[in-house]
Design an enzyme around this catalytic site. Structure first.
Site, PDB file in Angstrom:
ATOM      1  N   GLU A   1      21.670 -52.113  13.883  1.00  0.00           N
ATOM      2  CA  GLU A   1      22.171 -50.789  13.499  1.00  0.00           C
ATOM      3  C   GLU A   1      23.486 -50.421  14.183  1.00  0.00           C
ATOM      4  O   GLU A   1      24.440 -49.987  13.537  1.00  0.00           O
ATOM      5  CB  GLU A   1      21.118 -49.701  13.796  1.00  0.00           C
ATOM      6  CG  GLU A   1      19.929 -49.680  12.844  1.00  0.00           C
ATOM      7  CD  GLU A   1      18.780 -50.591  13.272  1.00  0.00           C
ATOM      8  OE1 GLU A   1      18.998 -51.480  14.118  1.00  0.00           O
ATOM      9  OE2 GLU A   1      17.659 -50.413  12.748  1.00  0.00           O
TER      10      GLU A   1
HETATM   11  C1  LIG Z   1      20.071 -60.110   6.085  1.00  0.00           C
HETATM   12  C2  LIG Z   1      21.234 -61.056   6.244  1.00  0.00           C
HETATM   13  C3  LIG Z   1      21.176 -61.688   7.641  1.00  0.00           C
HETATM   14  C4  LIG Z   1      21.116 -62.161   5.186  1.00  0.00           C
HETATM   15  O1  LIG Z   1      22.233 -63.024   5.228  1.00  0.00           O
HETATM   16  P1  LIG Z   1      22.580 -63.925   3.969  1.00  0.00           P
HETATM   17  O2  LIG Z   1      21.318 -64.505   3.435  1.00  0.00           O
HETATM   18  O3  LIG Z   1      23.688 -64.844   4.403  1.00  0.00           O
HETATM   19  O4  LIG Z   1      23.087 -62.916   2.839  1.00  0.00           O
HETATM   20  P2  LIG Z   1      24.531 -62.225   2.666  1.00  0.00           P
HETATM   21  O5  LIG Z   1      24.927 -61.524   3.934  1.00  0.00           O
HETATM   22  O6  LIG Z   1      25.476 -63.230   2.086  1.00  0.00           O
HETATM   23  O7  LIG Z   1      24.169 -61.132   1.585  1.00  0.00           O
HETATM   24  C5  LIG Z   1      23.758 -61.490   0.265  1.00  0.00           C
HETATM   25  C6  LIG Z   1      23.862 -60.280  -0.618  1.00  0.00           C
HETATM   26  O8  LIG Z   1      22.913 -59.296  -0.176  1.00  0.00           O
HETATM   27  C7  LIG Z   1      23.608 -58.083   0.100  1.00  0.00           C
HETATM   28  N1  LIG Z   1      22.950 -57.392   1.229  1.00  0.00           N
HETATM   29  C8  LIG Z   1      22.535 -57.914   2.400  1.00  0.00           C
HETATM   30  N2  LIG Z   1      22.024 -56.956   3.187  1.00  0.00           N
HETATM   31  C9  LIG Z   1      22.125 -55.805   2.479  1.00  0.00           C
HETATM   32  C10 LIG Z   1      21.757 -54.467   2.758  1.00  0.00           C
HETATM   33  N3  LIG Z   1      21.163 -54.092   3.912  1.00  0.00           N
HETATM   34  N4  LIG Z   1      21.995 -53.541   1.821  1.00  0.00           N
HETATM   35  C11 LIG Z   1      22.561 -53.867   0.639  1.00  0.00           C
HETATM   36  N5  LIG Z   1      22.930 -55.132   0.310  1.00  0.00           N
HETATM   37  C12 LIG Z   1      22.706 -56.084   1.231  1.00  0.00           C
HETATM   38  C13 LIG Z   1      25.008 -58.511   0.456  1.00  0.00           C
HETATM   39  O9  LIG Z   1      25.906 -57.443   0.351  1.00  0.00           O
HETATM   40  C14 LIG Z   1      25.243 -59.622  -0.540  1.00  0.00           C
HETATM   41  O10 LIG Z   1      25.545 -59.060  -1.790  1.00  0.00           O
HETATM   42  P3  LIG Z   1      26.780 -59.633  -2.686  1.00  0.00           P
HETATM   43  O11 LIG Z   1      27.957 -59.704  -1.791  1.00  0.00           O
HETATM   44  O12 LIG Z   1      26.298 -60.997  -3.111  1.00  0.00           O
HETATM   45  O13 LIG Z   1      26.854 -58.651  -3.790  1.00  0.00           O
HETATM   46  C15 LIG Z   1      22.596 -60.338   6.047  1.00  0.00           C
HETATM   47  O14 LIG Z   1      22.741 -60.034   4.671  1.00  0.00           O
HETATM   48  C16 LIG Z   1      22.762 -59.069   6.828  1.00  0.00           C
HETATM   49  O15 LIG Z   1      23.022 -59.107   8.015  1.00  0.00           O
HETATM   50  N6  LIG Z   1      22.627 -57.893   6.157  1.00  0.00           N
HETATM   51  C17 LIG Z   1      22.906 -56.602   6.750  1.00  0.00           C
HETATM   52  C18 LIG Z   1      21.772 -56.183   7.639  1.00  0.00           C
HETATM   53  C19 LIG Z   1      22.040 -54.821   8.247  1.00  0.00           C
HETATM   54  O16 LIG Z   1      23.030 -54.563   8.908  1.00  0.00           O
HETATM   55  N7  LIG Z   1      21.130 -53.896   8.047  1.00  0.00           N
HETATM   56  C20 LIG Z   1      21.264 -52.564   8.589  1.00  0.00           C
HETATM   57  C21 LIG Z   1      20.502 -51.650   7.738  1.00  0.00           C
HETATM   58  S1  LIG Z   1      20.597 -50.032   8.441  1.00  0.00           S
HETATM   59  C22 LIG Z   1      18.962 -49.585   8.710  1.00  0.00           C
HETATM   60  O17 LIG Z   1      18.060 -50.308   8.359  1.00  0.00           O
HETATM   61  C23 LIG Z   1      18.841 -48.279   9.384  1.00  0.00           C
HETATM   62  C24 LIG Z   1      17.456 -47.840   9.980  1.00  0.00           C
HETATM   63  C25 LIG Z   1      16.400 -47.670   8.899  1.00  0.00           C
HETATM   64  O18 LIG Z   1      17.011 -48.802  10.930  1.00  0.00           O
HETATM   65  C26 LIG Z   1      17.767 -46.494  10.651  1.00  0.00           C
HETATM   66  C27 LIG Z   1      16.688 -45.896  11.559  1.00  0.00           C
HETATM   67  O19 LIG Z   1      15.783 -46.585  12.061  1.00  0.00           O
HETATM   68  O20 LIG Z   1      16.832 -44.666  11.833  1.00  0.00           O
END
Ligand SMILES: CC(C)(COP(=O)([O-])OP(=O)([O-])OC[C@H]1O[C@@H](n2cnc3c(N)ncnc32)[C@H](O)[C@@H]1OP(=O)([O-])[O-])[C@@H](O)C(=O)NCCC(=O)NCCSC(=O)C[C@@](C)(O)CC(=O)[O-]
Length: 258
Positions: A131
């Site tokens: 995050e």
């Molecule tokens: C998961 C890996 C490691 C896989 O890694 P990978 O398999 O190499 O995939 P990638 O990074 O190449 O992503 C593939 C596709 O999935 C999409 N994608 C991927 N993640 C997301 C996402 N979250 N939301 C929307 N789309 C996402 C990404 O944008 C891409 O789309 P394309 O470019 O092909 O159109 C990598 O994709 C990654 O690091 N993703 C981001 C993770 C991240 O930063 N998440 C933070 C979410 S914030 C949250 O959850 C807040 C919360 C709930 O905790 C707050 C709270 O507790 O109060």
């Protein structure tokens, strides 16, 4: 109608809820959250369901909140306010919930893993509380994550956002087991079979007991727990379980093929 992003199947008392949105790595979009909530509600309400498994298709368990939907929206609009309800369902479900990870979990995805009772991951799975690296805070998920992690580990992992492997996740108590990818199904089956040996009401009460903080007053805590214990000894399940033990047979709640 949009394709389903979450599937639900019940077989031999096991409800499997499968996240199936691989194009965005099972990110928690509004549609996925809505479907996940509905399926959890169904599993919790169904007396035939004894254990819930939270699984996924594709390479990633869950990438956390959907950042494309969330981008530029307020917390209210992006539905983060609705996410606690899912975590609460996992955390308070009277049926044990097993997370099955064939791949990584990030942020909100790790929060869901922590909310489950048991988590089994392929040894190649990785985890991160990422995050802070995108300028947000692991606030909501801290409610399920912190009781699982030592304060030292929580400070380090929340503040650095570093990625850690399944072996470390086992070591710090975030997950229960990490296994070779081809052993994941068998390990989850082993857990679900063990969980089906437990009596439904006893499991629900034990989960509640694990969640409730003690009062800190030892005498009061023993009094409360003695009351709970006596209630279950005298209850229908307790009587059946004890009779089954004495008569050297399976209690009535254990599936015949278990
Ligand atoms: C998961 C890996 C490691 C896989 O890694 P990978 O398999 O190499 O995939 P990638 O990074 O190449 O992503 C593939 C596709 O999935 C999409 N994608 C991927 N993640 C997301 C996402 N979250 N939301 C929307 N789309 C996402 C990404 O944008 C891409 O789309 P394309 O470019 O092909 O159109 C990598 O994709 C990654 O690091 N993703 C981001 C993770 C991240 O930063 N998440 C933070 C979410 S914030 C949250 O959850 C807040 C919360 C709930 O905790 C707050 C709270 O507790 O109060």
């Amino acid at each position: 109608m949009a394709d389903e992003l979450v599937h639900y199947a019940v077989q031999r008392g096991i409800a499997t809820i499968t996240l199936d949105s691989p194009h965005n790595r099972n990110a928690l979009s509004a549609q996925l959250r809505r479907e996940l909530r509905d399926h959890l509600t169904a599993a919790i309400a169904d007396d035939a369901v004894r254990v819930v498994v939270l699984a996924h298709t594709g390479t990633v368990f869950c990438a956390g909140m959907d950042l494309k939907e969330a981008g530029g929206a307020s917390t209210e609009q992006q539905g983060v306010n609705e996410f606690p309800a899912i975590l609460e369902q996992l955390w308070t479900s009277p049926k044990p919930v097993v997370a099955k990870l064939a791949g990584p979990a990030r942020a909100g995805g790790v929060g869901m893993v922590a909310a489950c009772d048991i988590a089994v991951a392929s040894e190649t799975a990785t985890f991160a509380f990422s995050e802070v690296r995108i300028g947000v805070v692991p606030a909501v998920i801290s409610v399920t994550v912190l009781p699982r992690l030592l304060p030292r580990a929580a400070h380090e992992l929340f503040l650095t956002g570093e990625t850690f492997d399944a072996e470390r996740a086992v070591r710090i108590g975030l997950i229960n087991a990490s296994v070779p990818a081809d052993g994941l199904d068998a390990e989850v089956d082993r857990y679900t079979k063990m969980l089906a040996l437990g009596a439904p009401n006893a499991l629900a009460a034990t989960k509640e007991m694990l969640r409730e903080p003690r009062t800190g007053d030892m005498e009061q805590d023993f009094t409360d727990m003695l009351e709970l214990s006596a209630k279950h000894f005298a209850g229908e399940e307790g009587q059946e379980g004890i009779a089954a033990f004495v008569q050297k047979r399976k209690p009535s709640w254990v599936p015949q093929d278990n």
